[in-house]
Design a protein around this motif. Structure first.
Motif, PDB file in Angstrom:
ATOM      1  N   TYR A  24     -11.324  36.982  -6.048  1.00 35.85           N
ATOM      2  CA  TYR A  24      -9.644  36.885  -6.444  1.00 35.85           C
ATOM      3  C   TYR A  24      -9.261  35.190  -6.686  1.00 35.85           C
ATOM      4  O   TYR A  24      -9.807  34.416  -6.036  1.00 35.85           O
ATOM      5  CB  TYR A  24      -8.851  37.368  -5.376  1.00 35.85           C
ATOM      6  N   VAL A  25      -8.566  35.211  -7.659  1.00 34.57           N
ATOM      7  CA  VAL A  25      -8.241  33.775  -8.222  1.00 34.57           C
ATOM      8  C   VAL A  25      -6.586  33.744  -8.092  1.00 34.57           C
ATOM      9  O   VAL A  25      -5.971  34.562  -8.564  1.00 34.57           O
ATOM     10  CB  VAL A  25      -8.746  33.498  -9.587  1.00 34.57           C
ATOM     11  N   LEU A  26      -6.258  32.662  -7.321  1.00 39.05           N
ATOM     12  CA  LEU A  26      -4.716  32.438  -6.953  1.00 39.05           C
ATOM     13  C   LEU A  26      -4.215  31.540  -8.131  1.00 39.05           C
ATOM     14  O   LEU A  26      -4.885  30.476  -8.213  1.00 39.05           O
ATOM     15  CB  LEU A  26      -4.597  31.947  -5.516  1.00 39.05           C
ATOM     16  N   THR A  27      -3.156  31.642  -8.669  1.00 42.31           N
ATOM     17  CA  THR A  27      -2.566  30.843  -9.522  1.00 42.31           C
ATOM     18  C   THR A  27      -1.011  30.554  -9.305  1.00 42.31           C
ATOM     19  O   THR A  27      -0.390  31.541  -8.471  1.00 42.31           O
ATOM     20  CB  THR A  27      -2.571  31.425 -11.088  1.00 42.31           C
ATOM     21  N   SER A  28      -0.608  29.542  -9.914  1.00 45.27           N
ATOM     22  CA  SER A  28       0.846  29.378  -9.606  1.00 45.27           C
ATOM     23  C   SER A  28       1.496  28.592 -11.074  1.00 45.27           C
ATOM     24  O   SER A  28       0.746  28.315 -11.695  1.00 45.27           O
ATOM     25  CB  SER A  28       1.107  28.238  -8.699  1.00 45.27           C
ATOM     26  N   GLU A  29       2.687  28.319 -11.117  1.00 46.57           N
ATOM     27  CA  GLU A  29       3.397  27.557 -12.144  1.00 46.57           C
ATOM     28  C   GLU A  29       2.770  26.155 -12.185  1.00 46.57           C
ATOM     29  O   GLU A  29       2.820  25.483 -13.368  1.00 46.57           O
ATOM     30  CB  GLU A  29       4.941  27.703 -11.946  1.00 46.57           C
ATOM     31  N   ILE A  30       1.917  25.672 -11.121  1.00 46.05           N
ATOM     32  CA  ILE A  30       1.411  24.509 -11.148  1.00 46.05           C
ATOM     33  C   ILE A  30       0.177  24.318 -11.758  1.00 46.05           C
ATOM     34  O   ILE A  30      -0.428  23.432 -12.365  1.00 46.05           O
ATOM     35  CB  ILE A  30       1.353  23.844  -9.672  1.00 46.05           C
ATOM     36  N   THR A  31      -0.609  25.285 -11.479  1.00 50.34           N
ATOM     37  CA  THR A  31      -2.067  25.519 -12.249  1.00 50.34           C
ATOM     38  C   THR A  31      -2.160  24.934 -13.746  1.00 50.34           C
ATOM     39  O   THR A  31      -1.594  25.537 -14.259  1.00 50.34           O
ATOM     40  CB  THR A  31      -2.659  26.903 -12.082  1.00 50.34           C
ATOM     41  N   PHE A  32      -3.017  23.986 -14.000  1.00 46.84           N
ATOM     42  CA  PHE A  32      -3.048  23.589 -15.114  1.00 46.84           C
ATOM     43  C   PHE A  32      -4.415  23.297 -15.788  1.00 46.84           C
ATOM     44  O   PHE A  32      -5.276  23.036 -14.865  1.00 46.84           O
ATOM     45  CB  PHE A  32      -2.205  22.357 -15.235  1.00 46.84           C
ATOM     46  N   SER A  33      -4.724  23.231 -17.002  1.00 45.73           N
ATOM     47  CA  SER A  33      -5.664  22.736 -17.683  1.00 45.73           C
ATOM     48  C   SER A  33      -7.261  23.344 -17.113  1.00 45.73           C
ATOM     49  O   SER A  33      -7.301  24.532 -17.519  1.00 45.73           O
ATOM     50  CB  SER A  33      -5.763  21.209 -17.653  1.00 45.73           C
ATOM     51  N   GLY A  34      -7.966  22.386 -16.364  1.00 48.65           N
ATOM     52  CA  GLY A  34      -9.246  22.907 -15.960  1.00 48.65           C
ATOM     53  C   GLY A  34      -9.064  24.019 -15.022  1.00 48.65           C
ATOM     54  O   GLY A  34     -10.123  24.918 -14.805  1.00 48.65           O
TER      55      GLY A  34
END
Length: 306
Positions: A202-212
Motif C-alpha cells: 500500500y502506498v500512501l499519498t497526500s496533497e504534498i506528495t510531489f515529483s519523485g
C-alpha cells in the motif's frame, strides 16, 4: 546584485533554451516580457520577485516544476559550478538519511517505511536497502509517501524494483529535450536487500506528495503492484534542472518528460489519483486495516491497474 529585469532576462534565457516544450517557452517569454514592460516587477525584493514571477509563469504554463526560487544561501554563478542543482541535492539527501524517515514493524506483521525524499540510486542504495531489509519478513508493506517532496528518477526506479521479481519490467521512459535522447527505466538487476514480492503493498499519498514521490506511487499503481491510498498528489512529472540566475535566485527548468509504459502518459498537472481516496491524515489507518484484511485472507498482492 543584478536588477530585477536582468534576473528575469537570465531566467527567460534558461527557459527558452531548456524547457521541455519549446512552443510553450515562446508563450511564456511573451507573457513575462509583457508584464516586465508594464512594470509588474519594479520595486520587488528578492523573495517577492520570485513569488510573483512564479505565479505569472504558472498562469501561462501550469507546470509545478517551473519556478523562480529564492535561496538564502548564496549560489555560485561561475559556469564551471553549474550542475543543475545536483551537488545541493546530494547534500540535502545526506542530511536527511537519503530520504528514509522511519521504518517500523506494526501489529499483524505489517511493515511501514516513511520516505521524505527519493534518493539517487548510487548514494541512496545502501539506505534504501537497509530499510527494505528491515521489512523483508513482513506479511504486507505500507510505503508512506505523504510527505515525499521529490527526488531522482533512477532512485524511484530502484524503490519500485523491490516489488518485482526480476529486472525485466520496463517502468518508464524519460525524454530529455536538451540532448534529444530518451532513457528507459527498468527494474534493477542487483539490489542490496531481498525483493518484496508476492505480498500486498500500500502506498500512501497526500496533497504534498510531489515529483519523485509521485513517480513511485504512479508507477506501482499503473503496474498493478500496489494500492494507492490517500489524497490526489500535486502533479509534477517533469525532471528538472536548477540554474542560478543571481546570487540568491534560481530558476527551475523542466527539461524532460516522463512517459509511463503502461498508461503512455504521466501525472503532470493531474496528480496521482488514489485507488482509495481518503483524507491524507486517515490514509495510514485505512491502509493498515485493508492490509490486515488481506493478510488474514491470504490475498495476493497488487491493486487495480490504471
Amino acid at each position: 546584485m543584478p536588477t530585477n529585469e536582468q534576473i528575469i532576462e537570465q531566467a527567460l534565457d534558461r527557459i527558452a533554451a531548456g524547457y521541455v516544450f519549446p512552443e510553450k517557452a515562446v508563450a511564456i517569454e511573451a507573457a513575462i516580457r509583457s508584464r516586465l514592460a508594464a512594470g509588474a516587477y519594479e520595486g520587488l525584493d528578492g523573495p517577492a520577485l520570485c513569488e510573483t514571477v512564479t505565479a505569472h509563469l504558472q498562469e501561462v504554463c501550469p507546470d509545478r516544476h517551473l519556478r523562480l526560487l529564492w535561496s538564502e544561501e548564496p549560489q555560485s554563478l561561475h559556469p564551471v559550478d553549474a550542475d543543475g542543482g545536483q551537488a545541493a541535492f546530494l547534500k540535502l539527501l545526506r542530511e536527511h538519511n537519503q530520504g528514509v524517515r522511519r521504518v517500523e514493524h506494526l501489529e499483524g506483521n505489517i511493515g511501514l517505511i516513511e520516505v521524505g525524499r527519493i534518493a539517487t540510486a548510487v548514494e541512496g542504495a545502501s539506505v534504501i536497502g537497509a530499510a527494505m531489509q528491515l521489512v523483508a519478513g513482513s506479511s504486507a508493506l505500507v510505503l508512506d509517501l505523504r510527505g515525499c517532496l521529490g527526488g531522482a528518477p533512477e532512485g524511484a526506479a530502484m524503490w519500485c524494483s523491490y516489488f518485482f521479481g526480476d529486472d525485466q519490467v520496463h517502468l518508464n521512459d524519460i525524454y530529455d529535450r536538451t540532448t534529444g535522447t530518451t532513457r528507459q527505466y527498468w527494474t534493477v538487476a542487483h539490489l542490496p536487500a531481498p525483493r518484496y514480492t508476492n505480498r500486498p503493498v500500500y502506498v500512501l499519498t497526500s496533497e504534498i506528495t510531489f515529483s519523485g514521490g509521485e513517480d513511485v506511487a504512479y508507477t506501482l499503481q499503473a503496474q498493478g503492484r500496489a494500492v494507492v491510498v490517500g489524497a490526489t498528489t500535486r502533479g509534477g512529472a517533469h525532471p528538472t534542472a536548477r540554474h542560478a540566475v543571481a546570487e540568491h535566485v534560481l530558476v527551475t527548468v523542466p527539461a524532460a518528460r516522463t512517459v509511463n509504459t503502461v498508461t503512455g502518459t504521466n501525472w503532470e498537472g493531474v496528480g496521482v489519483v488514489p485507488d482509495v481516496q481518503v483524507p491524507a491524515d486517515q490514509a495510514l489507518d485505512t491502509a493498515l486495516k485493508a492490509a490486515l484484511r488481506q493478510v488474514e485472507a491470504g490475498a495476493k498482492p497488487g491493486g487495480p491497474a490504471r
